[in-house]
Write a protein that holds these residues in place. Sequence first.
Motif, PDB file in Angstrom:
ATOM      1  N   GLU A  11       0.930  -1.066  -0.251  1.00  0.00           N
ATOM      2  CA  GLU A  11       0.000  -0.012  -0.079  1.00  0.00           C
ATOM      3  C   GLU A  11       0.836   1.194   0.024  1.00  0.00           C
ATOM      4  OE1 GLU A  11      -3.589   1.815   2.760  1.00  0.00           O
ATOM      5  OE2 GLU A  11      -2.149   0.585   3.726  1.00  0.00           O
ATOM      6  N   VAL A  12       0.416   2.099  -0.810  1.00  0.00           N
ATOM      7  CA  VAL A  12       1.080   3.530  -0.802  1.00  0.00           C
ATOM      8  C   VAL A  12       0.316   4.638  -0.243  1.00  0.00           C
ATOM      9  CG1 VAL A  12       2.474   5.173  -2.008  1.00  0.00           C
ATOM     10  CG2 VAL A  12       2.245   2.638  -2.817  1.00  0.00           C
ATOM     11  N   ALA A  69      10.477   1.889  -4.950  1.00  0.00           N
ATOM     12  CA  ALA A  69      10.904   3.029  -4.654  1.00  0.00           C
ATOM     13  C   ALA A  69      10.225   4.268  -5.867  1.00  0.00           C
ATOM     14  CB  ALA A  69      12.475   3.476  -4.918  1.00  0.00           C
ATOM     15  N   ALA A  70      10.161   3.699  -7.032  1.00  0.00           N
ATOM     16  CA  ALA A  70       9.589   4.261  -8.138  1.00  0.00           C
ATOM     17  C   ALA A  70       8.057   4.509  -8.203  1.00  0.00           C
ATOM     18  CB  ALA A  70       9.899   3.547  -9.337  1.00  0.00           C
ATOM     19  N   ARG A  71       7.486   3.459  -7.555  1.00  0.00           N
ATOM     20  CA  ARG A  71       6.141   3.307  -7.378  1.00  0.00           C
ATOM     21  C   ARG A  71       5.673   4.630  -6.076  1.00  0.00           C
ATOM     22  NH1 ARG A  71       2.745  -1.499  -5.142  1.00  0.00           N
ATOM     23  NH2 ARG A  71       4.464  -2.642  -6.626  1.00  0.00           N
ATOM     24  N   LEU A  72       6.412   4.327  -5.109  1.00  0.00           N
ATOM     25  CA  LEU A  72       6.259   5.332  -4.074  1.00  0.00           C
ATOM     26  C   LEU A  72       6.491   6.875  -4.717  1.00  0.00           C
ATOM     27  CD1 LEU A  72       6.195   6.151  -0.959  1.00  0.00           C
ATOM     28  CD2 LEU A  72       8.562   5.831  -0.932  1.00  0.00           C
ATOM     29  N   ALA A  73       7.543   6.981  -5.301  1.00  0.00           N
ATOM     30  CA  ALA A  73       7.841   8.604  -6.031  1.00  0.00           C
ATOM     31  C   ALA A  73       6.616   8.958  -6.835  1.00  0.00           C
ATOM     32  CB  ALA A  73       9.227   8.704  -6.916  1.00  0.00           C
ATOM     33  N   ALA A  74       6.149   7.864  -7.754  1.00  0.00           N
ATOM     34  CA  ALA A  74       5.061   8.314  -8.512  1.00  0.00           C
ATOM     35  C   ALA A  74       3.853   8.634  -7.787  1.00  0.00           C
ATOM     36  CB  ALA A  74       4.753   7.395  -9.594  1.00  0.00           C
ATOM     37  N   PHE A  75       3.463   7.739  -6.823  1.00  0.00           N
ATOM     38  CA  PHE A  75       2.240   8.231  -6.005  1.00  0.00           C
ATOM     39  C   PHE A  75       2.638   9.622  -5.493  1.00  0.00           C
ATOM     40  CE2 PHE A  75      -0.126   8.315  -2.228  1.00  0.00           C
ATOM     41  CZ  PHE A  75      -1.315   7.737  -2.612  1.00  0.00           C
ATOM     42  N   ALA A  76       3.710   9.726  -4.695  1.00  0.00           N
ATOM     43  CA  ALA A  76       3.842  11.120  -3.892  1.00  0.00           C
ATOM     44  C   ALA A  76       3.663  12.446  -4.881  1.00  0.00           C
ATOM     45  CB  ALA A  76       5.407  11.097  -3.349  1.00  0.00           C
ATOM     46  N   LEU A  77       4.359  12.071  -6.049  1.00  0.00           N
ATOM     47  CA  LEU A  77       4.346  13.221  -6.899  1.00  0.00           C
ATOM     48  C   LEU A  77       2.974  13.474  -7.482  1.00  0.00           C
ATOM     49  CD1 LEU A  77       7.823  12.379  -8.905  1.00  0.00           C
ATOM     50  CD2 LEU A  77       7.249  14.274  -7.268  1.00  0.00           C
ATOM     51  N   ASP A  78       2.334  12.400  -7.836  1.00  0.00           N
ATOM     52  CA  ASP A  78       1.060  12.724  -8.545  1.00  0.00           C
ATOM     53  C   ASP A  78       0.048  13.224  -7.436  1.00  0.00           C
ATOM     54  OD1 ASP A  78       1.625  11.117 -10.639  1.00  0.00           O
ATOM     55  OD2 ASP A  78       0.838   9.288 -10.208  1.00  0.00           O
ATOM     56  N   GLU A  79       0.261  12.924  -6.130  1.00  0.00           N
ATOM     57  CA  GLU A  79      -0.764  13.419  -5.073  1.00  0.00           C
ATOM     58  C   GLU A  79      -0.328  14.738  -4.868  1.00  0.00           C
ATOM     59  OE1 GLU A  79      -3.147  12.138  -3.195  1.00  0.00           O
ATOM     60  OE2 GLU A  79      -3.037  10.635  -4.639  1.00  0.00           O
TER      61      GLU A  79
END
Length: 132
Positions: A11-12, A69-79
């Motif tokens: 989960e992110v 880490a890429a999934r985390l970064a994408a989620f954080a940036l999208d949010e």
Amino acid sequence: MTETTGEVQIEVADNPERGRFELRDGGHVIGVANYALVQGDSSGDGQGPDRVVFFHTEVRPEYEGQGLAARLAAFALDETVTAGRGIVALCPYIKLYLRRHPEPYAAHVLAPTRADVDAADRAAERAAAAAG
């Protein structure tokens, strides 16, 4: 966002109380993207929108090499973009991610200010104190 891969459910989520986006495997935090939120000023002084200052990203070693880490970064940036906030990348991983994936983020990336760096330093101190 939750995704199941085999037996592992990742989960992110944003944890604004701790100033970080988290990767979780079950109830365990396995990765973080730490940030400081810096309030913008609409008074015309050039500060613009609120800014999310990313200063540290990491994934626990046993979870490395899985694209988390890429999934985390994408989620954080999208949010961040969805919330109408600017992106300030002090974290080397977030900088690299933005270089490799300029769209749809490029229009939202801001140069760091002294206030951004100071806010990140204070947030890093709080994170270190909370970690023990």
